[in-house]
Scaffold this active site. Structure first.
Site, PDB file in Angstrom:
ATOM      1  N   ARG A 179       0.848  -1.183   0.000  1.00  0.00           N
ATOM      2  CA  ARG A 179       0.000   0.000   0.000  1.00  0.00           C
ATOM      3  C   ARG A 179       0.889   1.240   0.000  1.00  0.00           C
ATOM      4  O   ARG A 179       2.024   1.208   0.486  1.00  0.00           O
ATOM      5  CB  ARG A 179      -0.940   0.009   1.207  1.00  0.00           C
ATOM      6  CG  ARG A 179      -0.303  -0.382   2.512  1.00  0.00           C
ATOM      7  CD  ARG A 179      -1.349  -0.707   3.546  1.00  0.00           C
ATOM      8  NE  ARG A 179      -1.953   0.489   4.068  1.00  0.00           N
ATOM      9  CZ  ARG A 179      -1.436   1.238   5.024  1.00  0.00           C
ATOM     10  NH1 ARG A 179      -0.282   0.928   5.575  1.00  0.00           N
ATOM     11  NH2 ARG A 179      -2.057   2.301   5.453  1.00  0.00           N
ATOM     12  N   ARG A 183      -2.807  10.509   2.651  1.00  0.00           N
ATOM     13  CA  ARG A 183      -3.663  11.115   3.682  1.00  0.00           C
ATOM     14  C   ARG A 183      -4.171  12.447   3.153  1.00  0.00           C
ATOM     15  O   ARG A 183      -3.368  13.275   2.721  1.00  0.00           O
ATOM     16  CB  ARG A 183      -2.861  11.374   4.944  1.00  0.00           C
ATOM     17  CG  ARG A 183      -2.357  10.122   5.587  1.00  0.00           C
ATOM     18  CD  ARG A 183      -1.524  10.529   6.785  1.00  0.00           C
ATOM     19  NE  ARG A 183      -0.849   9.363   7.318  1.00  0.00           N
ATOM     20  CZ  ARG A 183       0.195   9.424   8.118  1.00  0.00           C
ATOM     21  NH1 ARG A 183       0.667  10.588   8.493  1.00  0.00           N
ATOM     22  NH2 ARG A 183       0.746   8.334   8.567  1.00  0.00           N
ATOM     23  N   ARG A 257      19.418  -7.251   0.907  1.00  0.00           N
ATOM     24  CA  ARG A 257      19.979  -5.955   0.579  1.00  0.00           C
ATOM     25  C   ARG A 257      20.580  -5.394   1.865  1.00  0.00           C
ATOM     26  O   ARG A 257      20.003  -5.594   2.956  1.00  0.00           O
ATOM     27  CB  ARG A 257      18.855  -5.042   0.073  1.00  0.00           C
ATOM     28  CG  ARG A 257      19.331  -3.791  -0.589  1.00  0.00           C
ATOM     29  CD  ARG A 257      19.759  -4.021  -2.019  1.00  0.00           C
ATOM     30  NE  ARG A 257      20.227  -2.763  -2.583  1.00  0.00           N
ATOM     31  CZ  ARG A 257      21.189  -2.656  -3.478  1.00  0.00           C
ATOM     32  NH1 ARG A 257      21.788  -3.723  -3.955  1.00  0.00           N
ATOM     33  NH2 ARG A 257      21.541  -1.473  -3.932  1.00  0.00           N
ATOM     34  N   ARG A 288      19.145   8.104   2.417  1.00  0.00           N
ATOM     35  CA  ARG A 288      18.564   8.876   3.528  1.00  0.00           C
ATOM     36  C   ARG A 288      19.674   9.605   4.281  1.00  0.00           C
ATOM     37  O   ARG A 288      20.831   9.160   4.287  1.00  0.00           O
ATOM     38  CB  ARG A 288      17.827   7.957   4.510  1.00  0.00           C
ATOM     39  CG  ARG A 288      16.689   7.188   3.891  1.00  0.00           C
ATOM     40  CD  ARG A 288      15.784   6.571   4.944  1.00  0.00           C
ATOM     41  NE  ARG A 288      16.388   5.456   5.646  1.00  0.00           N
ATOM     42  CZ  ARG A 288      15.817   4.795   6.639  1.00  0.00           C
ATOM     43  NH1 ARG A 288      14.618   5.171   7.079  1.00  0.00           N
ATOM     44  NH2 ARG A 288      16.409   3.770   7.228  1.00  0.00           N
ATOM     45  N   GLU A 309      22.971   7.236   4.526  1.00  0.00           N
ATOM     46  CA  GLU A 309      22.710   5.800   4.339  1.00  0.00           C
ATOM     47  C   GLU A 309      22.865   5.433   2.866  1.00  0.00           C
ATOM     48  O   GLU A 309      22.217   6.030   2.005  1.00  0.00           O
ATOM     49  CB  GLU A 309      21.291   5.490   4.823  1.00  0.00           C
ATOM     50  CG  GLU A 309      20.887   4.040   4.645  1.00  0.00           C
ATOM     51  CD  GLU A 309      19.495   3.765   5.211  1.00  0.00           C
ATOM     52  OE1 GLU A 309      19.130   4.361   6.244  1.00  0.00           O
ATOM     53  OE2 GLU A 309      18.773   2.962   4.593  1.00  0.00           O
ATOM     54  N   TYR A 357      10.996  -9.271   6.958  1.00  0.00           N
ATOM     55  CA  TYR A 357      11.187  -7.956   7.563  1.00  0.00           C
ATOM     56  C   TYR A 357      10.253  -7.869   8.758  1.00  0.00           C
ATOM     57  O   TYR A 357       9.030  -7.866   8.612  1.00  0.00           O
ATOM     58  CB  TYR A 357      10.891  -6.801   6.585  1.00  0.00           C
ATOM     59  CG  TYR A 357      11.164  -5.475   7.281  1.00  0.00           C
ATOM     60  CD1 TYR A 357      12.438  -4.940   7.266  1.00  0.00           C
ATOM     61  CD2 TYR A 357      10.190  -4.837   8.032  1.00  0.00           C
ATOM     62  CE1 TYR A 357      12.736  -3.773   7.972  1.00  0.00           C
ATOM     63  CE2 TYR A 357      10.474  -3.680   8.737  1.00  0.00           C
ATOM     64  CZ  TYR A 357      11.748  -3.149   8.697  1.00  0.00           C
ATOM     65  OH  TYR A 357      12.038  -2.006   9.409  1.00  0.00           O
ATOM     66  N   ASP A 359       9.424  -5.550  12.185  1.00  0.00           N
ATOM     67  CA  ASP A 359       9.843  -4.388  12.952  1.00  0.00           C
ATOM     68  C   ASP A 359       9.966  -4.801  14.425  1.00  0.00           C
ATOM     69  O   ASP A 359       9.747  -5.953  14.786  1.00  0.00           O
ATOM     70  CB  ASP A 359       8.976  -3.156  12.685  1.00  0.00           C
ATOM     71  CG  ASP A 359       7.531  -3.382  13.009  1.00  0.00           C
ATOM     72  OD1 ASP A 359       7.265  -4.334  13.746  1.00  0.00           O
ATOM     73  OD2 ASP A 359       6.686  -2.601  12.535  1.00  0.00           O
TER      74      ASP A 359
HETATM   75  C1  FAD Z   1      17.834   0.165   8.630  1.00  0.00           C
HETATM   76  C2  FAD Z   1      16.754  -0.423   9.505  1.00  0.00           C
HETATM   77  C3  FAD Z   1      15.948   0.429  10.242  1.00  0.00           C
HETATM   78  C4  FAD Z   1      14.955  -0.102  11.055  1.00  0.00           C
HETATM   79  N1  FAD Z   1      14.160   0.766  11.755  1.00  0.00           N
HETATM   80  C5  FAD Z   1      13.176   0.280  12.519  1.00  0.00           C
HETATM   81  C6  FAD Z   1      12.300   1.174  13.215  1.00  0.00           C
HETATM   82  O1  FAD Z   1      12.419   2.399  13.126  1.00  0.00           O
HETATM   83  N2  FAD Z   1      11.322   0.632  13.987  1.00  0.00           N
HETATM   84  C7  FAD Z   1      11.147  -0.729  14.112  1.00  0.00           C
HETATM   85  O2  FAD Z   1      10.245  -1.163  14.830  1.00  0.00           O
HETATM   86  N3  FAD Z   1      11.966  -1.606  13.474  1.00  0.00           N
HETATM   87  C8  FAD Z   1      12.976  -1.137  12.681  1.00  0.00           C
HETATM   88  N4  FAD Z   1      13.815  -1.994  12.026  1.00  0.00           N
HETATM   89  C9  FAD Z   1      13.666  -3.451  12.264  1.00  0.00           C
HETATM   90  C10 FAD Z   1      14.530  -3.957  13.472  1.00  0.00           C
HETATM   91  O3  FAD Z   1      15.900  -3.732  13.188  1.00  0.00           O
HETATM   92  C11 FAD Z   1      14.250  -5.443  13.699  1.00  0.00           C
HETATM   93  O4  FAD Z   1      12.916  -5.595  14.082  1.00  0.00           O
HETATM   94  C12 FAD Z   1      15.082  -6.089  14.799  1.00  0.00           C
HETATM   95  O5  FAD Z   1      16.442  -5.816  14.666  1.00  0.00           O
HETATM   96  C13 FAD Z   1      14.881  -7.604  14.775  1.00  0.00           C
HETATM   97  O6  FAD Z   1      15.559  -8.199  15.870  1.00  0.00           O
HETATM   98  P1  FAD Z   1      16.218  -9.634  15.713  1.00  0.00           P
HETATM   99  O7  FAD Z   1      16.639 -10.056  17.064  1.00  0.00           O
HETATM  100  O8  FAD Z   1      15.336 -10.520  14.936  1.00  0.00           O
HETATM  101  O9  FAD Z   1      17.486  -9.403  14.738  1.00  0.00           O
HETATM  102  P2  FAD Z   1      18.839  -8.624  14.926  1.00  0.00           P
HETATM  103  O10 FAD Z   1      18.617  -7.321  15.586  1.00  0.00           O
HETATM  104  O11 FAD Z   1      19.510  -8.629  13.613  1.00  0.00           O
HETATM  105  O12 FAD Z   1      19.675  -9.555  15.925  1.00  0.00           O
HETATM  106  C14 FAD Z   1      20.242 -10.790  15.508  1.00  0.00           C
HETATM  107  C15 FAD Z   1      21.579 -10.924  16.209  1.00  0.00           C
HETATM  108  O13 FAD Z   1      22.094 -12.240  15.953  1.00  0.00           O
HETATM  109  C16 FAD Z   1      23.496 -12.135  15.845  1.00  0.00           C
HETATM  110  N5  FAD Z   1      23.990 -13.321  15.145  1.00  0.00           N
HETATM  111  C17 FAD Z   1      23.691 -13.701  13.874  1.00  0.00           C
HETATM  112  N6  FAD Z   1      24.354 -14.843  13.572  1.00  0.00           N
HETATM  113  C18 FAD Z   1      25.044 -15.185  14.680  1.00  0.00           C
HETATM  114  C19 FAD Z   1      25.934 -16.250  14.994  1.00  0.00           C
HETATM  115  N7  FAD Z   1      26.248 -17.194  14.082  1.00  0.00           N
HETATM  116  N8  FAD Z   1      26.486 -16.316  16.224  1.00  0.00           N
HETATM  117  C20 FAD Z   1      26.222 -15.355  17.157  1.00  0.00           C
HETATM  118  N9  FAD Z   1      25.402 -14.297  16.904  1.00  0.00           N
HETATM  119  C21 FAD Z   1      24.821 -14.223  15.689  1.00  0.00           C
HETATM  120  C22 FAD Z   1      23.689 -10.831  15.081  1.00  0.00           C
HETATM  121  O14 FAD Z   1      25.016 -10.330  15.254  1.00  0.00           O
HETATM  122  C23 FAD Z   1      22.631  -9.947  15.712  1.00  0.00           C
HETATM  123  O15 FAD Z   1      23.153  -9.213  16.794  1.00  0.00           O
HETATM  124  C24 FAD Z   1      14.768  -1.510  11.161  1.00  0.00           C
HETATM  125  C25 FAD Z   1      15.579  -2.363  10.404  1.00  0.00           C
HETATM  126  C26 FAD Z   1      16.544  -1.818   9.559  1.00  0.00           C
HETATM  127  C27 FAD Z   1      17.344  -2.752   8.700  1.00  0.00           C
END
Ligand code: FAD
Length: 381
Positions: A179, A183, A257, A288, A309, A357, A359
């Site tokens: 979407r 607004r 990406r 950005r 970025e 993806y 959040d």
């Molecule tokens: C640029 C960007 C902006 C964003 N902005 C927002 C926002 O404004 N608001 C929002 O709600 N969400 C946002 N997000 C989404 C948010 O980043 C994710 O929801 C969140 O990081 C997910 O948490 P996670 O634990 O799944 O993954 P991650 O935060 O990626 O954590 C996974 C961890 O596992 C570790 N890991 C991986 N493989 C191994 C291994 N083999 N051994 C040991 N450690 C390992 C990594 O190093 C990492 O620290 C954004 C994402 C991006 C890319």
């Protein structure tokens, strides 16, 4: 509870998924937790810390604004931090002019140099959409045209999207855009969620508060794949790393990406007057511009720090950010998912484990929900 404190869970990754699991297993079930994180800090991509040059709290992996309408996740996180009152706005630069996003009356009227009323703007968007005559969009460009028409698409979507994904919008699948809200007001709030904000002491403090428990042992700078043959005996493994890596890429690599950041110290107190500026011109190489001091208006800083970025195609071993999720990727993911369901005593989750993806609120709520299921299994034997 029977066996309280005697069972062990090994958790891979200290992002939100792994950290919520660690906190829950330690506090709710009394399990020992061994949390492995290959980076030098906890928090995953949400990590923030003070910039050494300015003191501004910077979000190392890109700006993170917490927003949710789900009370459960909001109440849960408020046990470890309070949030400030920050309300996110996004602005966009296009051909030397600045517009507010998402599309609304301000962006439309600035673009057209007119003063359309809400009803007139609706008629204008509908007419632009009708001109395109697209019933069944075959790619992202056609999908966007079918939703908002050509003027808005060409000004704010096309070149920005092509920079972000590194390919023509006509080569991107239509489903990347579900979407494009328009607004018909002058409201500029980016999120509609009831609860929004930035942790007052930063994301780093949030995570350390969450993980402070005598049962939780954190090993930083530790890659699971380097130590998996030498782990202590454990009852469960929670894996939030890349799912294709867990299975040694046997069905192929999933597409991602990535983004990288260039830090600038402009030597002024305020560089752009807002936290996030989208760069919608194709000849500007970054997507950005982030100025983190605006996330904490309750604090004053004499100097500012800015991140630009840049989007790129990651090579094996690079950090990955956005799942591409084209048809080939989804077919590969289905194979890994089927395999993951056959591995006993291993739970896959988080954005890397799910190849989605997510959040922050989705990540926190899926971890909380999964924990409740696991807890029932433990309680019921
Ligand atoms: C640029 C960007 C902006 C964003 N902005 C927002 C926002 O404004 N608001 C929002 O709600 N969400 C946002 N997000 C989404 C948010 O980043 C994710 O929801 C969140 O990081 C997910 O948490 P996670 O634990 O799944 O993954 P991650 O935060 O990626 O954590 C996974 C961890 O596992 C570790 N890991 C991986 N493989 C191994 C291994 N083999 N051994 C040991 N450690 C390992 C990594 O190093 C990492 O620290 C954004 C994402 C991006 C890319």
């Amino acid at each position: 509870m029977e066996n309280k404190g005697t069972k062990t869970v090994v958790i891979v990754g200290a992002g939100f998924y792994g950290s919520v699991m660690a906190e829950r297993f330690a506090n709710e079930l009394g399990w020992r937790v061994l949390l492995l994180e290959k980076r030098s800090h906890v928090g995953g991509n949400c990590w923030s810390c003070p910039d050494p040059d300015t003191g501004v709290e910077v979000h190392t992996y890109g700006p993170h604004i917490f927003h949710t309408s789900h009370e459960q996740g909001w109440k849960y996180l408020n046990r470890f931090t309070s949030f400030n009152d920050y309300r996110h706005t996004v602005w966009a630069t296009r051909k030397g002019k600045v517009y507010p996003l998402p599309f609304g009356l301000a962006a439309i009227n600035l673009l057209l140099g007119r003063r359309l009323s809400p009803a007139e703007a609706q008629v204008w968007v509908a007419a632009e959409v009708a001109k395109e005559g697209i019933d069944k969009p075959r790619n992202l460009e056609e999908k966007a045209l079918s939703l908002v028409g050509r003027p808005l698409y060409e000004a704010f979507v096309k070149e920005y999207t092509e920079k972000h994904w590194g390919v023509k919008a006509t080569e991107l699948p239509a489903y990347i855009i579900t979407r494009l809200p328009v607004r018909y007001t002058y409201g500029v709030g980016y999120y509609n969620d009831r609860w929004q904000g930035i942790p007052v002491a930063g994301y780093g403090a949030l995570f350390w508060n969450m993980l402070r428990h005598p049962n939780i042992e954190i090993r930083l700078n530790t890659d699971y794949f380097d130590v998996r043959g030498a782990l202590p005996a454990h009852d469960l493994l929670v894996y939030s790393g890349p799912i294709d890596q867990f299975f040694d890429y046997r069905h192929g690599r999933l597409g991602w990406r990535s983004v990288r950041f260039e830090k600038l110290l402009p030597g002024v107190a305020d560089f752009q007057g807002t936290s996030v500026m989208n760069e919608c011109d194709g000849d500007v190489p970054y997507t950005r511009t982030h100025e983190f001091k605006h996330f904490t208006p309750e604090r004053t800083f004499e100097r500012t720090v800015v991140f630009r970025e840049y989007s790129y195609a990651p090579r094996p071993g690079d950090d990955v950010y956005y799942p591409v999720r084209n048809d080939a990727d989804l077919a590969i993911r289905a194979k890994y998912k089927a395999e993951s369901e056959q591995v006993p005593h291993v739970v896959f989750g988080g954005r890397l484990g799910a190849y989605a993806y997510l959040d922050m609120e989705n990540t926190v709520s899926t971890a909380l929900e999964k924990f409740e299921v696991l807890k029932q299994d433990v309680v019921c034997g």
